[in-house]
Write a protein that holds these residues in place. Structure first.
Motif, PDB file in Angstrom:
ATOM      1  N   LEU A  89     -16.725  -7.744 -33.151  1.00  0.00           N
ATOM      2  CA  LEU A  89     -15.305  -7.443 -32.905  1.00  0.00           C
ATOM      3  C   LEU A  89     -14.834  -6.295 -33.794  1.00  0.00           C
ATOM      4  CD1 LEU A  89     -13.909 -11.095 -32.621  1.00  0.00           C
ATOM      5  CD2 LEU A  89     -14.215  -9.457 -30.748  1.00  0.00           C
ATOM      6  N   GLU A  90     -15.298  -6.301 -35.063  1.00  0.00           N
ATOM      7  CA  GLU A  90     -14.948  -5.194 -35.982  1.00  0.00           C
ATOM      8  C   GLU A  90     -15.421  -3.865 -35.408  1.00  0.00           C
ATOM      9  OE1 GLU A  90     -13.260  -4.951 -38.700  1.00  0.00           O
ATOM     10  OE2 GLU A  90     -13.100  -6.995 -39.521  1.00  0.00           O
ATOM     11  N   GLU A  91     -16.618  -3.899 -34.836  1.00  0.00           N
ATOM     12  CA  GLU A  91     -17.191  -2.675 -34.270  1.00  0.00           C
ATOM     13  C   GLU A  91     -16.356  -2.185 -33.073  1.00  0.00           C
ATOM     14  OE1 GLU A  91     -21.081  -3.370 -32.598  1.00  0.00           O
ATOM     15  OE2 GLU A  91     -21.393  -1.240 -32.145  1.00  0.00           O
ATOM     16  N   LEU A  92     -15.864  -3.142 -32.278  1.00  0.00           N
ATOM     17  CA  LEU A  92     -15.179  -2.767 -31.025  1.00  0.00           C
ATOM     18  C   LEU A  92     -13.699  -2.459 -31.198  1.00  0.00           C
ATOM     19  CD1 LEU A  92     -16.581  -5.404 -28.451  1.00  0.00           C
ATOM     20  CD2 LEU A  92     -17.584  -3.216 -29.133  1.00  0.00           C
ATOM     21  N   LYS A  93     -13.074  -3.022 -32.234  1.00  0.00           N
ATOM     22  CA  LYS A  93     -11.599  -3.129 -32.263  1.00  0.00           C
ATOM     23  C   LYS A  93     -10.847  -1.809 -32.075  1.00  0.00           C
ATOM     24  CE  LYS A  93     -10.819  -2.991 -37.213  1.00  0.00           C
ATOM     25  NZ  LYS A  93     -10.547  -3.713 -38.439  1.00  0.00           N
ATOM     26  N   ASP A  94     -11.335  -0.720 -32.643  1.00  0.00           N
ATOM     27  CA  ASP A  94     -10.597   0.544 -32.518  1.00  0.00           C
ATOM     28  C   ASP A  94     -10.904   1.281 -31.222  1.00  0.00           C
ATOM     29  OD1 ASP A  94      -9.400   0.124 -34.966  1.00  0.00           O
ATOM     30  OD2 ASP A  94     -11.064   1.064 -36.056  1.00  0.00           O
ATOM     31  N   HIS A  95     -11.723   0.664 -30.379  1.00  0.00           N
ATOM     32  CA  HIS A  95     -12.137   1.347 -29.143  1.00  0.00           C
ATOM     33  C   HIS A  95     -11.698   0.588 -27.902  1.00  0.00           C
ATOM     34  CE1 HIS A  95     -14.710   3.980 -31.601  1.00  0.00           C
ATOM     35  NE2 HIS A  95     -14.791   2.901 -32.363  1.00  0.00           N
ATOM     36  N   LEU A  96     -10.849  -0.440 -28.118  1.00  0.00           N
ATOM     37  CA  LEU A  96     -10.384  -1.234 -26.976  1.00  0.00           C
ATOM     38  C   LEU A  96      -9.161  -0.580 -26.349  1.00  0.00           C
ATOM     39  CD1 LEU A  96     -10.796  -4.757 -28.606  1.00  0.00           C
ATOM     40  CD2 LEU A  96     -12.211  -3.775 -26.793  1.00  0.00           C
ATOM     41  N   ASN A  97      -9.021  -0.719 -25.049  1.00  0.00           N
ATOM     42  CA  ASN A  97      -7.916  -0.102 -24.321  1.00  0.00           C
ATOM     43  C   ASN A  97      -6.989  -1.213 -23.804  1.00  0.00           C
ATOM     44  OD1 ASN A  97      -6.257   1.076 -22.443  1.00  0.00           O
ATOM     45  ND2 ASN A  97      -7.857   2.411 -21.594  1.00  0.00           N
ATOM     46  N   PRO A  98      -5.873  -1.477 -24.515  1.00  0.00           N
ATOM     47  CA  PRO A  98      -5.012  -2.616 -24.195  1.00  0.00           C
ATOM     48  C   PRO A  98      -4.466  -2.622 -22.770  1.00  0.00           C
ATOM     49  CG  PRO A  98      -4.407  -1.676 -26.307  1.00  0.00           C
ATOM     50  CD  PRO A  98      -5.398  -0.742 -25.679  1.00  0.00           C
ATOM     51  N   GLY A  99      -4.200  -1.479 -22.200  1.00  0.00           N
ATOM     52  CA  GLY A  99      -3.645  -1.474 -20.845  1.00  0.00           C
ATOM     53  C   GLY A  99      -4.660  -1.841 -19.778  1.00  0.00           C
ATOM     54  N   LYS A 100      -5.910  -1.683 -20.110  1.00  0.00           N
ATOM     55  CA  LYS A 100      -6.950  -1.711 -19.072  1.00  0.00           C
ATOM     56  C   LYS A 100      -7.947  -2.843 -19.271  1.00  0.00           C
ATOM     57  CE  LYS A 100     -10.556   1.445 -17.292  1.00  0.00           C
ATOM     58  NZ  LYS A 100     -11.819   0.900 -17.738  1.00  0.00           N
ATOM     59  N   GLN A 101      -8.208  -3.183 -20.529  1.00  0.00           N
ATOM     60  CA  GLN A 101      -9.344  -4.079 -20.779  1.00  0.00           C
ATOM     61  C   GLN A 101      -8.940  -5.510 -21.147  1.00  0.00           C
ATOM     62  OE1 GLN A 101     -11.246  -1.547 -23.777  1.00  0.00           O
ATOM     63  NE2 GLN A 101     -12.805  -1.000 -22.260  1.00  0.00           N
ATOM     64  N   LEU A 102      -9.836  -6.433 -20.830  1.00  0.00           N
ATOM     65  CA  LEU A 102      -9.686  -7.835 -21.208  1.00  0.00           C
ATOM     66  C   LEU A 102     -10.917  -8.231 -22.015  1.00  0.00           C
ATOM     67  CD1 LEU A 102      -8.856  -9.308 -17.669  1.00  0.00           C
ATOM     68  CD2 LEU A 102      -7.222  -8.509 -19.378  1.00  0.00           C
ATOM     69  N   VAL A 103     -10.711  -9.033 -23.043  1.00  0.00           N
ATOM     70  CA  VAL A 103     -11.849  -9.521 -23.833  1.00  0.00           C
ATOM     71  C   VAL A 103     -12.030 -11.007 -23.537  1.00  0.00           C
ATOM     72  CG1 VAL A 103     -12.648 -10.044 -26.180  1.00  0.00           C
ATOM     73  CG2 VAL A 103     -11.631  -7.812 -25.668  1.00  0.00           C
ATOM     74  N   VAL A 104     -13.273 -11.372 -23.213  1.00  0.00           N
ATOM     75  CA  VAL A 104     -13.591 -12.772 -22.921  1.00  0.00           C
ATOM     76  C   VAL A 104     -14.711 -13.197 -23.868  1.00  0.00           C
ATOM     77  CG1 VAL A 104     -14.335 -14.421 -21.178  1.00  0.00           C
ATOM     78  CG2 VAL A 104     -13.123 -12.343 -20.474  1.00  0.00           C
ATOM     79  N   SER A 105     -14.429 -14.165 -24.722  1.00  0.00           N
ATOM     80  CA  SER A 105     -15.479 -14.663 -25.618  1.00  0.00           C
ATOM     81  C   SER A 105     -16.053 -15.952 -25.060  1.00  0.00           C
ATOM     82  CB  SER A 105     -14.878 -14.922 -27.007  1.00  0.00           C
ATOM     83  OG  SER A 105     -15.743 -15.763 -27.747  1.00  0.00           O
TER      84      SER A 105
END
Ligand SMILES: NC(=O)c1ccc[n+]([C@@H]2O[C@H](COP(=O)([O-])OP(=O)(O)OC[C@H]3O[C@@H](n4cnc5c(N)ncnc54)[C@H](OP(=O)(O)O)[C@@H]3O)[C@@H](O)[C@H]2O)c1
Length: 274
Positions: A89-105
């Motif tokens: 998650l640390e690796e991904l956090k600054d590269h996520l696109n809030p308008g477009k993406q969903l995170v599913v754990s």
């Protein structure tokens, strides 16, 4: 159980599975089998990517680089072990696109609040608990989420509908769902193994015993699913007074059959709660 949304996939959405091990591969195979999302729209990652070489023939995108994998993804499924999730998650956090993406754990035992601590709450966060029969389109997947819009929830539900059936549950039942649905398949498989061993003792070769037991277990489950009955209702139809079925069942109960199953299940639950 909910009816499948069956909205198909006209959106051209892209899915990445970050940490494609046992459950990631089961989901990947189930998605491919479902033929709803084109293989080229699915990306799978793990660090030792050569381990996934055998999946190349399906046409999925395979890579070791998580950031490249999520670049084009609409749904990002995190399927790493609990001790790896914070790093990922640390690796991904600054590269996520809030308008477009969903995170599913699908990582067991890691609450949404812990995921939010790392990536914040601008991207909708889901927890999903499938099981390995996703690979044959027969998972039951329990899902919960933080603040998410109806469309976002439908998107995640429809994805897991491809690999089986889905249920939305409260997050505080997620650990119970892990035990009953995800670990549960191992309990059932051990039961099947014991049935096969018994079948061999009473005269069948292993292959024939397996074929009879597998179909019997499938039939029993489908009977309950289709008829919405309690198991004991169907058992009553099989147990002739003074007959061989009730004698066998009672002998199993004298030896703690139901009790040992329940105790085992609760032991698993106690372990996951620690
Ligand atoms: N197995 C099940 O039936 C099941 C069912 C439901 C939920 N779950 C949950 O799903 C999670 C994974 O379980 P699993 O059994 O699939 O474990 P697993 O087989 O060990 O898979 C996890 C994968 O994550 C990869 N990985 C680790 N760190 C990574 C990173 N930084 N970037 C990319 N990939 C990374 C590992 O491969 P590399 O070492 O090559 O990177 C490994 O293949 C667990 O929390 C489990 O509780 C499992």
């Amino acid at each position: 159980m909910r009816k499948k949304l069956n909205i198909g996939d006209k959106t051209g959405r892209r899915v990445s599975i970050i940490g494609c091990g046992n459950i990631g591969i089961s989901l990947l195979l189930g998605l491919l089998r479902g033929q709803t999302i084109p293989a080229e729209n699915i990306t799978a990652t793990r660090r030792n990517i050569r381990e996934l070489d055998y999946l190349k023939e399906y046409g999925v995108r395979l890579m070791a680089d998580n950031l490249s994998a999520i670049k084009e993804s609409d749904l990002i499924i995190i399927a790493v072990k609990p001790y790896n999730i914070v790093n990922v998650l640390e690796e991904l956090k600054d590269h996520l696109n809030p308008g477009k993406q969903l995170v599913v754990s699908v990582t067991a035992g890691v609450p949404i609040s812990k995921i939010e601590e790392v990536i914040g709450s601008r991207v909708p966060i889901f927890r999903a608990m499938p099981n390995i029969s996703a690979s044959v389109g027969k998972s039951v997947t329990c899902i919960c989420h933080n603040e998410a819009k109806r469309k976002e929830i439908e998107s995640v539900v429809s994805l897991f509908d491809i690999v089986g059936t889905t249920m939305i549950i409260d997050e505080d039942l997620m650990e119970s769902a892990t035990i009953l649905g995800a670990c549960g398949i191992a309990y059932v498989l051990r039961f099947i193994r014991a049935m096969i061993q018994g079948g061999i003792q009473i005269g069948f070769d292993a292959t024939t015993a397996s074929a009879i037991v597998n179909q019997t277990v499938k039939g029993a489950a489908e009977l309950l699913i289709e008829r919405h009955q309690h198991p004991e209702f169907e058992i009553d139809k099989v147990t002739t007074p003074k007959g061989c079925t009730i004698v066998g069942l009672n002998e199993m109960e004298h030896n703690g059959f139901s009790s040992s199953l329940i105790k085992g299940l609760v032991a698993s639950f106690d372990k996951i709660e620690k």
